[in-house]
Scaffold this motif. Structure first.
Motif, mmCIF file in Angstrom:
data_model
loop_
_atom_site.group_PDB
_atom_site.id
_atom_site.type_symbol
_atom_site.label_atom_id
_atom_site.label_comp_id
_atom_site.label_asym_id
_atom_site.label_seq_id
_atom_site.Cartn_x
_atom_site.Cartn_y
_atom_site.Cartn_z
ATOM 1 N N PRO A 1 -6.388 -0.240 26.293
ATOM 2 C CA PRO A 1 -5.493 0.319 27.322
ATOM 3 C C PRO A 1 -4.020 -0.040 27.099
ATOM 4 O O PRO A 1 -3.134 0.644 27.596
ATOM 5 C CB PRO A 1 -6.000 -0.305 28.626
ATOM 6 N N MET A 2 -3.753 -1.087 26.328
ATOM 7 C CA MET A 2 -2.375 -1.506 26.079
ATOM 8 C C MET A 2 -1.627 -0.497 25.205
ATOM 9 O O MET A 2 -0.419 -0.353 25.307
ATOM 10 C CB MET A 2 -2.369 -2.882 25.408
ATOM 11 N N PHE A 3 -2.363 0.239 24.357
ATOM 12 C CA PHE A 3 -1.713 1.178 23.458
ATOM 13 C C PHE A 3 -0.988 2.253 24.251
ATOM 14 O O PHE A 3 -1.578 2.977 25.033
ATOM 15 C CB PHE A 3 -2.711 1.836 22.497
ATOM 16 N N GLY A 4 0.314 2.333 24.069
ATOM 17 C CA GLY A 4 1.130 3.365 24.696
ATOM 18 C C GLY A 4 1.479 3.118 26.145
ATOM 19 O O GLY A 4 2.069 3.984 26.788
ATOM 20 N N CYS A 5 1.156 1.943 26.685
ATOM 21 C CA CYS A 5 1.380 1.710 28.108
ATOM 22 C C CYS A 5 2.862 1.672 28.471
ATOM 23 O O CYS A 5 3.219 1.903 29.621
ATOM 24 C CB CYS A 5 0.691 0.437 28.566
ATOM 25 N N MET A 6 3.723 1.403 27.526
ATOM 26 C CA MET A 6 5.158 1.314 27.811
ATOM 27 C C MET A 6 5.900 2.610 27.500
ATOM 28 O O MET A 6 7.106 2.702 27.701
ATOM 29 C CB MET A 6 5.786 0.166 27.006
ATOM 30 N N LYS A 7 5.181 3.603 27.029
ATOM 31 C CA LYS A 7 5.810 4.867 26.656
ATOM 32 C C LYS A 7 6.546 5.475 27.848
ATOM 33 O O LYS A 7 5.997 5.578 28.946
ATOM 34 C CB LYS A 7 4.777 5.854 26.130
ATOM 35 N N GLY A 8 7.795 5.853 27.621
ATOM 36 C CA GLY A 8 8.589 6.505 28.646
ATOM 37 C C GLY A 8 9.267 5.566 29.622
ATOM 38 O O GLY A 8 9.926 6.014 30.547
ATOM 39 N N THR A 9 9.121 4.263 29.437
ATOM 40 C CA THR A 9 9.742 3.336 30.378
ATOM 41 C C THR A 9 11.209 3.069 30.048
ATOM 42 O O THR A 9 11.935 2.532 30.864
ATOM 43 C CB THR A 9 8.994 1.990 30.410
ATOM 44 N N MET A 10 11.644 3.446 28.867
ATOM 45 C CA MET A 10 13.032 3.222 28.491
ATOM 46 C C MET A 10 13.527 4.429 27.705
ATOM 47 O O MET A 10 12.854 4.904 26.800
ATOM 48 C CB MET A 10 13.159 1.975 27.613
ATOM 49 N N THR A 11 14.708 4.895 28.072
ATOM 50 C CA THR A 11 15.325 6.000 27.353
ATOM 51 C C THR A 11 16.695 5.542 26.896
ATOM 52 O O THR A 11 17.485 5.044 27.701
ATOM 53 C CB THR A 11 15.479 7.238 28.257
ATOM 54 N N PRO B 1 0.831 -1.193 0.000
ATOM 55 C CA PRO B 1 0.000 0.000 0.000
ATOM 56 C C PRO B 1 0.874 1.254 0.000
ATOM 57 O O PRO B 1 1.830 1.345 0.753
ATOM 58 C CB PRO B 1 -0.813 -0.104 1.290
ATOM 59 N N SER B 2 0.562 2.162 -0.887
ATOM 60 C CA SER B 2 1.367 3.383 -0.957
ATOM 61 C C SER B 2 0.674 4.492 -0.194
ATOM 62 O O SER B 2 -0.544 4.596 -0.202
ATOM 63 C CB SER B 2 1.571 3.797 -2.419
ATOM 64 N N GLY B 3 1.458 5.317 0.436
ATOM 65 C CA GLY B 3 0.915 6.457 1.161
ATOM 66 C C GLY B 3 0.086 6.068 2.373
ATOM 67 O O GLY B 3 -0.769 6.824 2.797
ATOM 68 N N GLN B 4 0.324 4.868 2.929
ATOM 69 C CA GLN B 4 -0.438 4.433 4.078
ATOM 70 C C GLN B 4 -0.011 5.232 5.305
ATOM 71 O O GLN B 4 1.164 5.334 5.610
ATOM 72 C CB GLN B 4 -0.210 2.945 4.334
ATOM 73 N N LYS B 5 -0.971 5.810 5.988
ATOM 74 C CA LYS B 5 -0.694 6.638 7.153
ATOM 75 C C LYS B 5 -0.556 5.740 8.370
ATOM 76 O O LYS B 5 -1.422 4.918 8.649
ATOM 77 C CB LYS B 5 -1.836 7.636 7.359
ATOM 78 N N MET B 6 0.535 5.901 9.087
ATOM 79 C CA MET B 6 0.747 5.140 10.306
ATOM 80 C C MET B 6 0.129 5.899 11.479
ATOM 81 O O MET B 6 0.154 7.119 11.527
ATOM 82 C CB MET B 6 2.240 4.923 10.553
ATOM 83 N N PHE B 7 -0.407 5.185 12.414
ATOM 84 C CA PHE B 7 -1.048 5.769 13.582
ATOM 85 C C PHE B 7 0.018 6.167 14.602
ATOM 86 O O PHE B 7 0.889 5.374 14.935
ATOM 87 C CB PHE B 7 -2.002 4.737 14.169
ATOM 88 N N THR B 8 -0.019 7.386 15.102
ATOM 89 C CA THR B 8 0.950 7.873 16.087
ATOM 90 C C THR B 8 0.230 8.456 17.290
ATOM 91 O O THR B 8 -0.996 8.630 17.290
ATOM 92 C CB THR B 8 1.861 8.971 15.479
ATOM 93 N N GLU B 9 0.990 8.814 18.312
ATOM 94 C CA GLU B 9 0.431 9.422 19.524
ATOM 95 C C GLU B 9 -0.295 10.721 19.208
ATOM 96 O O GLU B 9 -1.279 11.074 19.860
ATOM 97 C CB GLU B 9 1.562 9.662 20.529
ATOM 98 N N ALA B 10 0.148 11.454 18.172
ATOM 99 C CA ALA B 10 -0.492 12.722 17.801
ATOM 100 C C ALA B 10 -1.920 12.510 17.298
ATOM 101 O O ALA B 10 -2.724 13.439 17.293
ATOM 102 C CB ALA B 10 0.343 13.431 16.741
ATOM 103 N N ASP B 11 -2.253 11.282 16.879
ATOM 104 C CA ASP B 11 -3.588 10.995 16.358
ATOM 105 C C ASP B 11 -4.598 10.623 17.440
ATOM 106 O O ASP B 11 -5.772 10.418 17.148
ATOM 107 C CB ASP B 11 -3.509 9.841 15.348
ATOM 108 N N VAL B 12 -4.150 10.511 18.697
ATOM 109 C CA VAL B 12 -5.045 10.113 19.785
ATOM 110 C C VAL B 12 -5.984 11.270 20.132
ATOM 111 O O VAL B 12 -5.567 12.407 20.266
ATOM 112 C CB VAL B 12 -4.238 9.680 21.028
ATOM 113 N N ILE B 13 -7.255 10.940 20.292
ATOM 114 C CA ILE B 13 -8.271 11.924 20.694
ATOM 115 C C ILE B 13 -8.710 11.551 22.104
ATOM 116 O O ILE B 13 -9.088 10.405 22.376
ATOM 117 C CB ILE B 13 -9.478 11.884 19.736
ATOM 118 N N TYR B 14 -8.626 12.512 23.027
ATOM 119 C CA TYR B 14 -9.012 12.284 24.426
ATOM 120 C C TYR B 14 -10.412 12.845 24.644
ATOM 121 O O TYR B 14 -10.650 14.032 24.451
ATOM 122 C CB TYR B 14 -8.015 12.955 25.366
#
Length: 157
Positions: A125-135, A93-106
């Protein structure tokens, strides 16, 4: 007991001009134990698998596959085997948009994602649960050995 491909083992013995007794002698086992093993009435150990591969002059993979009576790997779970050529040949698929944190609507204390059709889907709830756990620092080389002295058996002078 697992279904073993007995015919394959007997054919390989015949191709080599050897008998079941020759294999048993090579493995230092009773011929009846080898017969029961090749007929699926007795399990084959990893050591016996190695010995059989050496005696028959076939790869260990061949013996491992034939002792199970079928293909190994993902195919056992009815999943299609990985086919790199088919994947490379399939249209991507060409031009397929990947889902990112900026696309989240609260909204309403929940997290949502909007599809191309405008429908809102609640995020698991699993989406993004590991964010920030490793730098990982910018100057860290992840390909470098963790301990340069690992396995060192002598001192450098």
């Amino acid at each position: 007991m697992a279904s073993i491909d007995s015919a394959w083992f007997h054919q390989k013995l015949a191709d080599r001009g050897a008998s079941l007794r020759d294999l048993a002698r090579f493995m230092r086992l009773d011929p009846s134990a080898v017969s029961r093993m090749l007929n699926g009435e007795r399990k084959m150990s990893a050591d016996e698998q190695d010995q059989i591969a050496g005696f028959l002059r076939v790869t260990l993979d061949d013996v491992a596959q034939k002792r199970r009576g079928g293909i190994a790997g993902f195919g056992e779970d009815k999943q299609q085997p990985y086919d790199a050529e088919a994947i490379a040949a399939s249209p991507q698929p060409s031009g397929q948009k990947m889902f990112t944190e900026a696309d989240v609507i609260y909204r309403e204390g929940k997290r949502w994602m909007e599809t191309e059709g405008g429908e809102l889907l609640e995020l698991h709830p699993m989406f993004g649960c590991m964010k920030g756990t490793m730098t990982i620092p910018d100057d860290l080389d992840l390909t470098a050995p963790a301990d340069p002295d690992w396995g060192k058996v002598y001192e450098d002078d």
